[in-house]
Design a protein around this motif. Sequence first.
Motif, PDB file in Angstrom:
ATOM      1  N   ASN A 180       7.769  -3.940  -0.174  1.00  0.00           N
ATOM      2  CA  ASN A 180       8.996  -3.601  -0.904  1.00  0.00           C
ATOM      3  C   ASN A 180       8.724  -2.655  -2.070  1.00  0.00           C
ATOM      4  O   ASN A 180       9.495  -1.730  -2.314  1.00  0.00           O
ATOM      5  CB  ASN A 180       9.696  -4.866  -1.411  1.00  0.00           C
ATOM      6  CG  ASN A 180      10.292  -5.690  -0.290  1.00  0.00           C
ATOM      7  OD1 ASN A 180      10.574  -5.194   0.797  1.00  0.00           O
ATOM      8  ND2 ASN A 180      10.467  -6.978  -0.544  1.00  0.00           N
ATOM      9  N   ALA A 181       7.624  -2.879  -2.781  1.00  0.00           N
ATOM     10  CA  ALA A 181       7.283  -2.009  -3.914  1.00  0.00           C
ATOM     11  C   ALA A 181       6.998  -0.592  -3.448  1.00  0.00           C
ATOM     12  O   ALA A 181       7.380   0.383  -4.106  1.00  0.00           O
ATOM     13  CB  ALA A 181       6.086  -2.574  -4.680  1.00  0.00           C
ATOM     14  N   ARG A 205       6.030  -8.300  -0.876  1.00  0.00           N
ATOM     15  CA  ARG A 205       6.301  -7.655  -2.162  1.00  0.00           C
ATOM     16  C   ARG A 205       5.628  -6.291  -2.251  1.00  0.00           C
ATOM     17  O   ARG A 205       6.192  -5.360  -2.826  1.00  0.00           O
ATOM     18  CB  ARG A 205       5.877  -8.570  -3.306  1.00  0.00           C
ATOM     19  CG  ARG A 205       6.808  -9.780  -3.410  1.00  0.00           C
ATOM     20  CD  ARG A 205       6.481 -10.738  -4.536  1.00  0.00           C
ATOM     21  NE  ARG A 205       6.390 -10.032  -5.793  1.00  0.00           N
ATOM     22  CZ  ARG A 205       5.422 -10.245  -6.682  1.00  0.00           C
ATOM     23  NH1 ARG A 205       4.470 -11.114  -6.453  1.00  0.00           N
ATOM     24  NH2 ARG A 205       5.406  -9.568  -7.812  1.00  0.00           N
ATOM     25  N   ILE A 206       4.437  -6.165  -1.704  1.00  0.00           N
ATOM     26  CA  ILE A 206       3.762  -4.860  -1.674  1.00  0.00           C
ATOM     27  C   ILE A 206       4.582  -3.884  -0.848  1.00  0.00           C
ATOM     28  O   ILE A 206       4.841  -2.748  -1.273  1.00  0.00           O
ATOM     29  CB  ILE A 206       2.329  -4.976  -1.106  1.00  0.00           C
ATOM     30  CG1 ILE A 206       1.433  -5.776  -2.059  1.00  0.00           C
ATOM     31  CG2 ILE A 206       1.741  -3.589  -0.832  1.00  0.00           C
ATOM     32  CD1 ILE A 206       0.093  -6.181  -1.455  1.00  0.00           C
ATOM     33  N   ASP A 261      10.371   0.913  -2.649  1.00  0.00           N
ATOM     34  CA  ASP A 261      11.106   1.183  -3.894  1.00  0.00           C
ATOM     35  C   ASP A 261      10.535   2.394  -4.630  1.00  0.00           C
ATOM     36  O   ASP A 261      11.274   3.126  -5.289  1.00  0.00           O
ATOM     37  CB  ASP A 261      11.081  -0.037  -4.818  1.00  0.00           C
ATOM     38  CG  ASP A 261      11.897  -1.208  -4.274  1.00  0.00           C
ATOM     39  OD1 ASP A 261      12.683  -1.016  -3.307  1.00  0.00           O
ATOM     40  OD2 ASP A 261      11.732  -2.331  -4.803  1.00  0.00           O
ATOM     41  N   ALA A 262       9.221   2.601  -4.522  1.00  0.00           N
ATOM     42  CA  ALA A 262       8.581   3.727  -5.205  1.00  0.00           C
ATOM     43  C   ALA A 262       8.856   5.047  -4.496  1.00  0.00           C
ATOM     44  O   ALA A 262       8.604   6.113  -5.047  1.00  0.00           O
ATOM     45  CB  ALA A 262       7.070   3.494  -5.299  1.00  0.00           C
ATOM     46  N   PHE A 316       1.906   4.638  -8.955  1.00  0.00           N
ATOM     47  CA  PHE A 316       2.437   3.456  -8.281  1.00  0.00           C
ATOM     48  C   PHE A 316       2.088   2.256  -9.118  1.00  0.00           C
ATOM     49  O   PHE A 316       0.959   2.139  -9.609  1.00  0.00           O
ATOM     50  CB  PHE A 316       1.834   3.323  -6.879  1.00  0.00           C
ATOM     51  CG  PHE A 316       2.212   2.044  -6.183  1.00  0.00           C
ATOM     52  CD1 PHE A 316       3.498   1.870  -5.680  1.00  0.00           C
ATOM     53  CD2 PHE A 316       1.299   1.010  -6.035  1.00  0.00           C
ATOM     54  CE1 PHE A 316       3.861   0.680  -5.040  1.00  0.00           C
ATOM     55  CE2 PHE A 316       1.645  -0.175  -5.387  1.00  0.00           C
ATOM     56  CZ  PHE A 316       2.931  -0.328  -4.887  1.00  0.00           C
ATOM     57  N   GLN A 317       3.041   1.372  -9.312  1.00  0.00           N
ATOM     58  CA  GLN A 317       2.820   0.153 -10.093  1.00  0.00           C
ATOM     59  C   GLN A 317       3.151  -1.061  -9.260  1.00  0.00           C
ATOM     60  O   GLN A 317       4.201  -1.125  -8.624  1.00  0.00           O
ATOM     61  CB  GLN A 317       3.707   0.141 -11.350  1.00  0.00           C
ATOM     62  CG  GLN A 317       3.362   1.198 -12.369  1.00  0.00           C
ATOM     63  CD  GLN A 317       2.012   0.951 -13.002  1.00  0.00           C
ATOM     64  OE1 GLN A 317       1.657  -0.181 -13.317  1.00  0.00           O
ATOM     65  NE2 GLN A 317       1.227   1.991 -13.176  1.00  0.00           N
ATOM     66  N   PHE A 318       2.235  -2.031  -9.280  1.00  0.00           N
ATOM     67  CA  PHE A 318       2.473  -3.303  -8.591  1.00  0.00           C
ATOM     68  C   PHE A 318       1.925  -4.409  -9.457  1.00  0.00           C
ATOM     69  O   PHE A 318       0.830  -4.314  -9.996  1.00  0.00           O
ATOM     70  CB  PHE A 318       1.789  -3.351  -7.217  1.00  0.00           C
ATOM     71  CG  PHE A 318       2.039  -4.632  -6.487  1.00  0.00           C
ATOM     72  CD1 PHE A 318       3.248  -4.845  -5.866  1.00  0.00           C
ATOM     73  CD2 PHE A 318       1.080  -5.634  -6.453  1.00  0.00           C
ATOM     74  CE1 PHE A 318       3.511  -6.046  -5.196  1.00  0.00           C
ATOM     75  CE2 PHE A 318       1.321  -6.828  -5.796  1.00  0.00           C
ATOM     76  CZ  PHE A 318       2.534  -7.029  -5.169  1.00  0.00           C
ATOM     77  N   SER A 319       2.701  -5.469  -9.585  1.00  0.00           N
ATOM     78  CA  SER A 319       2.196  -6.650 -10.291  1.00  0.00           C
ATOM     79  C   SER A 319       2.518  -7.871  -9.455  1.00  0.00           C
ATOM     80  O   SER A 319       3.543  -7.934  -8.785  1.00  0.00           O
ATOM     81  CB  SER A 319       2.794  -6.768 -11.689  1.00  0.00           C
ATOM     82  OG  SER A 319       4.193  -6.915 -11.617  1.00  0.00           O
ATOM     83  N   GLY A 351      -3.062  -6.815  -8.913  1.00  0.00           N
ATOM     84  CA  GLY A 351      -1.971  -5.841  -9.016  1.00  0.00           C
ATOM     85  C   GLY A 351      -2.413  -4.544  -9.665  1.00  0.00           C
ATOM     86  O   GLY A 351      -2.041  -3.452  -9.224  1.00  0.00           O
ATOM     87  N   SER A 354      -2.529  -1.001  -7.744  1.00  0.00           N
ATOM     88  CA  SER A 354      -1.814   0.131  -8.348  1.00  0.00           C
ATOM     89  C   SER A 354      -2.713   1.348  -8.464  1.00  0.00           C
ATOM     90  O   SER A 354      -2.301   2.472  -8.141  1.00  0.00           O
ATOM     91  CB  SER A 354      -1.279  -0.251  -9.733  1.00  0.00           C
ATOM     92  OG  SER A 354      -0.339  -1.297  -9.649  1.00  0.00           O
TER      93      SER A 354
END
Length: 105
Positions: free
Chosen positions: A19-20, A16-17, A23-24, A101-104, A86, A90
Amino acid sequence: MSETEFLSISDDIFRRIENALDDAGLDVDCVISGNVLEIEFDDGAKVVVNRHVPNQELWIAAKSGGFHFARRDGQWIAARDGAEFGATLSQVVSAAAGETFQFSV
């Protein structure tokens, strides 16, 4: 939680990290090798996410310091200050990238 469960959960978080970050649109190199996810920025700065299997913790190493997170009530929380994984990731990625950058989890 069993070691197998921890590995499965942390594998998912690593993906997920990755991919984030994609995506960013951040210009970083992201490499997963064993228990380590390394994020390298254009200027050579790095953020490292490590899973520490014996303690079932996620660790973040960045220029601003090292952070350890244990799973509590479904969240990854830092013992030192109660920060959430997260939010901390971030912050350190945003600081290194010079972009938000945002990650949750």
